[in-house]
Scaffold this active site. Structure first.
Site, PDB file in Angstrom:
ATOM      1  N   ASN A  11     -17.975 -29.745  -2.216  1.00  0.00           N
ATOM      2  CA  ASN A  11     -16.718 -30.453  -2.419  1.00  0.00           C
ATOM      3  C   ASN A  11     -17.105 -31.639  -3.293  1.00  0.00           C
ATOM      4  O   ASN A  11     -17.941 -32.437  -2.890  1.00  0.00           O
ATOM      5  CB  ASN A  11     -16.239 -30.881  -1.018  1.00  0.00           C
ATOM      6  CG  ASN A  11     -15.342 -32.088  -1.002  1.00  0.00           C
ATOM      7  OD1 ASN A  11     -14.661 -32.384  -1.971  1.00  0.00           O
ATOM      8  ND2 ASN A  11     -15.348 -32.808   0.117  1.00  0.00           N
ATOM      9  N   LYS A  13     -15.328 -34.111  -4.122  1.00  0.00           N
ATOM     10  CA  LYS A  13     -14.558 -35.308  -3.732  1.00  0.00           C
ATOM     11  C   LYS A  13     -13.860 -35.911  -4.962  1.00  0.00           C
ATOM     12  O   LYS A  13     -13.416 -35.169  -5.823  1.00  0.00           O
ATOM     13  CB  LYS A  13     -15.474 -36.306  -3.027  1.00  0.00           C
ATOM     14  CG  LYS A  13     -16.251 -35.652  -1.884  1.00  0.00           C
ATOM     15  CD  LYS A  13     -16.932 -36.608  -0.966  1.00  0.00           C
ATOM     16  CE  LYS A  13     -17.648 -35.837   0.138  1.00  0.00           C
ATOM     17  NZ  LYS A  13     -18.231 -36.666   1.153  1.00  0.00           N
ATOM     18  N   HIS A  99     -10.615 -32.646   6.011  1.00  0.00           N
ATOM     19  CA  HIS A  99     -11.898 -33.304   5.750  1.00  0.00           C
ATOM     20  C   HIS A  99     -11.900 -34.692   6.395  1.00  0.00           C
ATOM     21  O   HIS A  99     -10.862 -35.352   6.465  1.00  0.00           O
ATOM     22  CB  HIS A  99     -12.146 -33.425   4.238  1.00  0.00           C
ATOM     23  CG  HIS A  99     -13.517 -33.944   3.929  1.00  0.00           C
ATOM     24  ND1 HIS A  99     -13.798 -35.281   3.880  1.00  0.00           N
ATOM     25  CD2 HIS A  99     -14.679 -33.297   3.700  1.00  0.00           C
ATOM     26  CE1 HIS A  99     -15.090 -35.436   3.621  1.00  0.00           C
ATOM     27  NE2 HIS A  99     -15.645 -34.246   3.508  1.00  0.00           N
ATOM     28  N   GLU A 101     -12.693 -37.509   5.379  1.00  0.00           N
ATOM     29  CA  GLU A 101     -12.100 -38.596   4.585  1.00  0.00           C
ATOM     30  C   GLU A 101     -10.575 -38.529   4.601  1.00  0.00           C
ATOM     31  O   GLU A 101      -9.901 -39.553   4.516  1.00  0.00           O
ATOM     32  CB  GLU A 101     -12.677 -38.550   3.157  1.00  0.00           C
ATOM     33  CG  GLU A 101     -14.128 -39.022   3.152  1.00  0.00           C
ATOM     34  CD  GLU A 101     -15.035 -38.321   2.151  1.00  0.00           C
ATOM     35  OE1 GLU A 101     -14.534 -37.762   1.161  1.00  0.00           O
ATOM     36  OE2 GLU A 101     -16.268 -38.332   2.382  1.00  0.00           O
ATOM     37  N   GLU A 171     -18.611 -31.145  10.351  1.00  0.00           N
ATOM     38  CA  GLU A 171     -19.130 -32.272   9.586  1.00  0.00           C
ATOM     39  C   GLU A 171     -19.002 -33.536  10.430  1.00  0.00           C
ATOM     40  O   GLU A 171     -17.938 -34.178  10.431  1.00  0.00           O
ATOM     41  CB  GLU A 171     -18.338 -32.444   8.287  1.00  0.00           C
ATOM     42  CG  GLU A 171     -18.374 -31.221   7.386  1.00  0.00           C
ATOM     43  CD  GLU A 171     -18.077 -31.563   5.933  1.00  0.00           C
ATOM     44  OE1 GLU A 171     -18.980 -31.419   5.105  1.00  0.00           O
ATOM     45  OE2 GLU A 171     -16.965 -32.007   5.638  1.00  0.00           O
ATOM     46  N   GLY A 177     -21.750 -38.692   3.663  1.00  0.00           N
ATOM     47  CA  GLY A 177     -21.661 -39.698   2.608  1.00  0.00           C
ATOM     48  C   GLY A 177     -22.852 -40.634   2.510  1.00  0.00           C
ATOM     49  O   GLY A 177     -23.840 -40.483   3.227  1.00  0.00           O
ATOM     50  N   SER A 218     -24.685 -34.916   4.703  1.00  0.00           N
ATOM     51  CA  SER A 218     -26.021 -35.276   4.207  1.00  0.00           C
ATOM     52  C   SER A 218     -26.994 -34.094   4.171  1.00  0.00           C
ATOM     53  O   SER A 218     -28.181 -34.258   4.440  1.00  0.00           O
ATOM     54  CB  SER A 218     -26.613 -36.431   5.023  1.00  0.00           C
ATOM     55  OG  SER A 218     -25.853 -37.601   4.828  1.00  0.00           O
TER      56      SER A 218
END
Ligand code: 13P
Length: 257
Positions: A11, A13, A99, A101, A171, A177, A218
């Site tokens: 992804n 982002k 997701h 975020e 995740e 991130g 990560s």
């Protein structure tokens, strides 16, 4: 069963312009062309603005195209949202839903994820549902409960045959991130086992075991192989470490040996 495939995706982002995405895809395509008939299921989820060009370029190729989010309605007064019908015309086959975020920066709820999963399946996409606990929830010792709630709400009412159109990416929020810490393999093992048992409870063993279960957060060249060897890990969902085509290809090669 899903286990015969290895799912590796990224992804990108809110990174990469249309030009950047196209160069990236061309290089990734070139580097991985020999794996077109292998058990690799490779997917890239770039920015919305690059989907149309990317879809034309990737048509019929071994790289599947995904979208980072989607509205549950096909059309209407939803300023700033993207409809499944609009995604369909670009050649998208996978839609990422929930997701971290989206949930934590844009306050999306499990109820919204549920509507999106249903809309994605109804429109013929594969729904890539992302779930994960926060650092605080992990400290409370309630990770499995949180994951179970997220799964049960987002997948509510689906039938075993719908499970074929669902993939789950675990995740952990604390692992994602630049400030993320990759989860240890034994931790991933336990969470994936717990997720699998919820999927089997929801869909029955056959359909539940068939849902591809990916780990993300990560992932890098040093932990990718160990993670993919774990039981109940069918693949990896990668951010930063896959945004350079050469680097992604290196991870793919390591994992596919
Ligand atoms: P990172 O691999 O950069 O931690 O991001 C993972 C992710 O959010 C994939 O969706």
């Amino acid at each position: 069963m899903s286990q015969k495939y290895i799912y590796l995706g990224t992804n990108t982002k809110m990174y990469k312009t249309i030009g950047d995405t196209m160069s990236y895809l061309q290089r990734l395509h070139e580097l991985t062309a020999d794996l077109a008939n292998s058990p690799l299921r490779l997917f890239v989820i770039p920015s919305y603005t690059s989907l149309d060009r990317a879809g034309i370029y990737l048509k019929g190729s071994h790289i599947l195209l995904g979208a980072q989010n989607m509205c549950w309605e096909k059309e209407g007064q939803f300023t700033g949202e993207i409809s499944p019908v609009m995604l369909k015309e670009t050649g998208v086959s996978v839609v990422e839903i929930g997701h971290s975020e989206r949930r934590h920066i844009f306050a999306e709820t499990d109820e919204q994820e549920e509507k999106k999963v249903k809309a994605a399946i109804a429109c013929g996409f594969t729904a890539l549902l992302c779930i994960g606990e926060t650092k605080r929830e992990k400290e409370y010792g309630i990770s499995d409960e949180i994951l179970s709630v997220q799964l049960k709400k987002a997948l509510y009412g689906l039938k075993p045959e719908d499970a074929r159109k669902v993939q789950v990416a675990y995740e952990p929020v604390w692992a994602i991130g630049v400030n993320g810490v990759p989860a240890a393999a034994d931790y991933v093992l336990m969470r994936h086992r717990a997720i699998r048992s919820v999927l089997c409870a929801l869909f029955g063993n056959k359909a539940g075991n068939g849902v591809p279960l990916l780990y993300g957060g990560s992932v890098n060249k040093d932990n990718a192989v160990e993670l993919t060897k774990l039981p109940d890990v069918d693949g990896l969902f990668i951010g930063r470490s896959a945004w350079d085509a050469e680097a992604f290809n290196n991870i793919i090669r390591q994992v596919m040996i």
